[in-house]
Write a protein that holds these residues in place. Structure first.
Motif, PDB file in Angstrom:
ATOM      1  N   TYR A 177       0.852  -1.194   0.000  1.00 32.14           N
ATOM      2  CA  TYR A 177       0.000   0.000   0.000  1.00 32.14           C
ATOM      3  C   TYR A 177       0.887   1.243   0.000  1.00 32.14           C
ATOM      4  O   TYR A 177       1.874   1.320   0.741  1.00 32.14           O
ATOM      5  N   GLY A 179      -0.655   4.629  -0.274  1.00 29.56           N
ATOM      6  CA  GLY A 179      -1.557   5.780  -0.233  1.00 29.56           C
ATOM      7  C   GLY A 179      -0.896   7.003   0.377  1.00 29.56           C
ATOM      8  O   GLY A 179      -1.023   8.123  -0.138  1.00 29.56           O
ATOM      9  N   GLU A 180      -0.177   6.805   1.489  1.00 25.75           N
ATOM     10  CA  GLU A 180       0.491   7.933   2.141  1.00 25.75           C
ATOM     11  C   GLU A 180       1.588   8.514   1.248  1.00 25.75           C
ATOM     12  O   GLU A 180       1.772   9.734   1.175  1.00 25.75           O
ATOM     13  N   LEU A 182       1.723   8.558  -2.048  1.00 26.00           N
ATOM     14  CA  LEU A 182       1.162   9.307  -3.169  1.00 26.00           C
ATOM     15  C   LEU A 182       0.505  10.608  -2.725  1.00 26.00           C
ATOM     16  O   LEU A 182       0.668  11.653  -3.364  1.00 26.00           O
ATOM     17  N   GLN A 183      -0.225  10.534  -1.624  1.00 25.46           N
ATOM     18  CA  GLN A 183      -1.033  11.690  -1.229  1.00 25.46           C
ATOM     19  C   GLN A 183      -0.295  12.665  -0.310  1.00 25.46           C
ATOM     20  O   GLN A 183      -0.390  13.876  -0.484  1.00 25.46           O
ATOM     21  N   ILE A 190      -5.622  11.658  -5.512  1.00 29.22           N
ATOM     22  CA  ILE A 190      -6.141  10.400  -6.041  1.00 29.22           C
ATOM     23  C   ILE A 190      -7.660  10.401  -5.892  1.00 29.22           C
ATOM     24  O   ILE A 190      -8.189  10.493  -4.775  1.00 29.22           O
ATOM     25  N   GLU A 205      -7.544   0.063  -3.563  1.00 28.75           N
ATOM     26  CA  GLU A 205      -7.098   0.313  -2.184  1.00 28.75           C
ATOM     27  C   GLU A 205      -5.621   0.689  -2.065  1.00 28.75           C
ATOM     28  O   GLU A 205      -5.292   1.596  -1.285  1.00 28.75           O
ATOM     29  N   PHE A 207      -3.811   2.542  -3.726  1.00 27.47           N
ATOM     30  CA  PHE A 207      -3.549   3.925  -4.119  1.00 27.47           C
ATOM     31  C   PHE A 207      -4.064   4.947  -3.101  1.00 27.47           C
ATOM     32  O   PHE A 207      -3.611   6.096  -3.104  1.00 27.47           O
ATOM     33  N   VAL A 208      -4.997   4.532  -2.257  1.00 26.31           N
ATOM     34  CA  VAL A 208      -5.636   5.511  -1.361  1.00 26.31           C
ATOM     35  C   VAL A 208      -5.552   5.126   0.109  1.00 26.31           C
ATOM     36  O   VAL A 208      -5.946   5.910   0.975  1.00 26.31           O
ATOM     37  N   GLN A 209      -5.048   3.929   0.415  1.00 26.61           N
ATOM     38  CA  GLN A 209      -4.996   3.470   1.805  1.00 26.61           C
ATOM     39  C   GLN A 209      -3.582   3.029   2.169  1.00 26.61           C
ATOM     40  O   GLN A 209      -2.731   2.822   1.301  1.00 26.61           O
ATOM     41  N   ASN A 210      -3.365   2.872   3.475  1.00 28.31           N
ATOM     42  CA  ASN A 210      -2.076   2.413   3.980  1.00 28.31           C
ATOM     43  C   ASN A 210      -2.133   0.984   4.510  1.00 28.31           C
ATOM     44  O   ASN A 210      -1.111   0.431   4.913  1.00 28.31           O
TER      45      ASN A 210
END
Length: 372
Positions: A177, A179-180, A182-183, A190, A205, A207-210
């Protein structure tokens, strides 16, 4: 010298060159024909001894099995080059060997098996049918991984090198994961469009979650539980042990070396390769040096080289392996346009009365699928 004499000499030289060139080409053509005939004669003379009495069919488990067999073409046939046997033909060859009086048994060369569990299980079931004809299967490995063991566990005698390598840790899944990253780190926005009732659609998931969502954990747990249930049931039945014993070994991560496998009754003995081969010879009542081995490619040439290729009513088999992509794709892809053309040609063929599509793919383009 007169002009007339010079002209005669010139044309005599030209005639000599032309005749010499024609003779050279004729000689080269005759030499090629002679070599082809010679090779064909050698191949014909050797066909009778290709599969001798009391031979063992050898299956190398370290090779990747494609769906379809890759032959070497007409030139390969002339020089008796081995075919790279695909999964479908491998199953046919094992079934053929079970009824072939020349084949005394099967030898499995165990190693790091790169194939999927579905393909492995098909081969395993074919080996069980082979055993049903009272023919033995022997397995030997220097390296044993979890997939390789699943196939080799069907053997009547499974041996390993005492210093061999074992990698068997049970079933699990490791997901990444970011997410952190990328964001928060890269400041990327995202945007995911997913209905509220699609919580089990987990492809987005990472891409947006850890970490994994409860729904994704639940579905992975069920998938792995089902896969392990089949694995444990088949291994326990072949090895004559309780499935709970295998569960305990995996839970403790105790299957780390050949001695541990032997203690858990998952293999039969630890011995050098030459002792393994001597056992095969003694079991077959042979005294000569060396086991008579026949590879899958050699056996394919023996069994299918004289197949009937005459046009007649038949069911066609279309092999599709790889990612489904738009356009024609290459050999390792399922190109929508290419397969649409294949199906079009089959539909127009009066001899083709039906089609079996054998597909091995993780998916891909919905448009290409629609085109096909």
């Amino acid at each position: 010298m007169s002009i007339q004499g010079k002209a005669k000499g010139f044309w005599a030289s030209v005639g000599t060159v032309v005749v010499g060139n024609m003779f050279s080409r004729l000689l080269s053509a005759l030499l090629v024909v002679f070599l082809v005939v010679f090779v064909l004669m050698l191949r014909t003379c050797g066909e009778e001894s290709l599969v001798e009495e009391d031979s063992y069919l050898v299956i190398d488990m370290t090779k990747e099995w494609s769906e379809n067999t890759a032959t070497q073409g007409n030139l390969g046939e002339v020089f008796a080059a081995e075919a790279i046997v695909g999964l479908h033909d491998m199953l046919r060859l094992i079934d053929s060997a079970s009824n072939d009086e020349r084949i005394a048994g099967i030898i499995l060369r165990v190693g790091d098996c790169p194939n999927g569990y579905a393909s492995i299980r098909e081969v395993r079931q074919a080996l069980e049918r082979f055993q049903g004809k009272d023919k033995p299967i022997f397995a030997y490995g220097d390296i044993v991984t979890q997939r390789g063991y699943y196939l080799a566990s069907v053997a009547d005698r499974f041996s390993m090198n005492a210093e061999g390598y074992v990698l068997m840790r049970g079933f699990g899944a490791e997901l990444t994961y970011f997410g952190e990253l990328l964001q928060s780190k890269l400041k990327m926005d995202i945007q995911v469009f997913r209905p509220d009732d699609n919580a089990f659609k987990s492809a987005v998931e990472p891409f947006v979650q850890n970490q994994s969502s409860p729904e994704n954990k639940a579905q992975y747990r069920e998938i792995l539980k089902g896969m392990y249930g089949v694995y444990a049931e088949d291994v326990a039945a072949s090895r004559g042990i309780e499935a709970s014993s295998l569960d305990n070994s995996f839970d403790k991560l105790s299957l780390r070396n050949p001695r541990a496998l032997l203690s858990a009754s998952l293999i039969d003995t630890v011995e050098p390769r030459f002792v393994f081969e001597e056992f095969i010879l003694s079991s077959a009542g042979q005294d000569e040096d060396g086991v008579k081995e026949v590879s899958l490619g050699q056996y394919y040439n023996e069994v299918f080289s004289s197949s009937n290729t005459e046009e007649e009513d038949h069911i066609a088999i279309v092999y599709a392996q790889g990612s489904i992509i738009d356009g024609r794709g290459n050999r390792d892809d399922i190109g929508g346009d290419k397969f649409a053309e294949i199906f079009h040609d089959l539909r127009k063929d009066d001899q083709v009365k039906g089609v079996v599509l054998r597909i091995n793919s993780g998916g891909g383009s919905a448009l290409a699928s629609e085109v096909m």
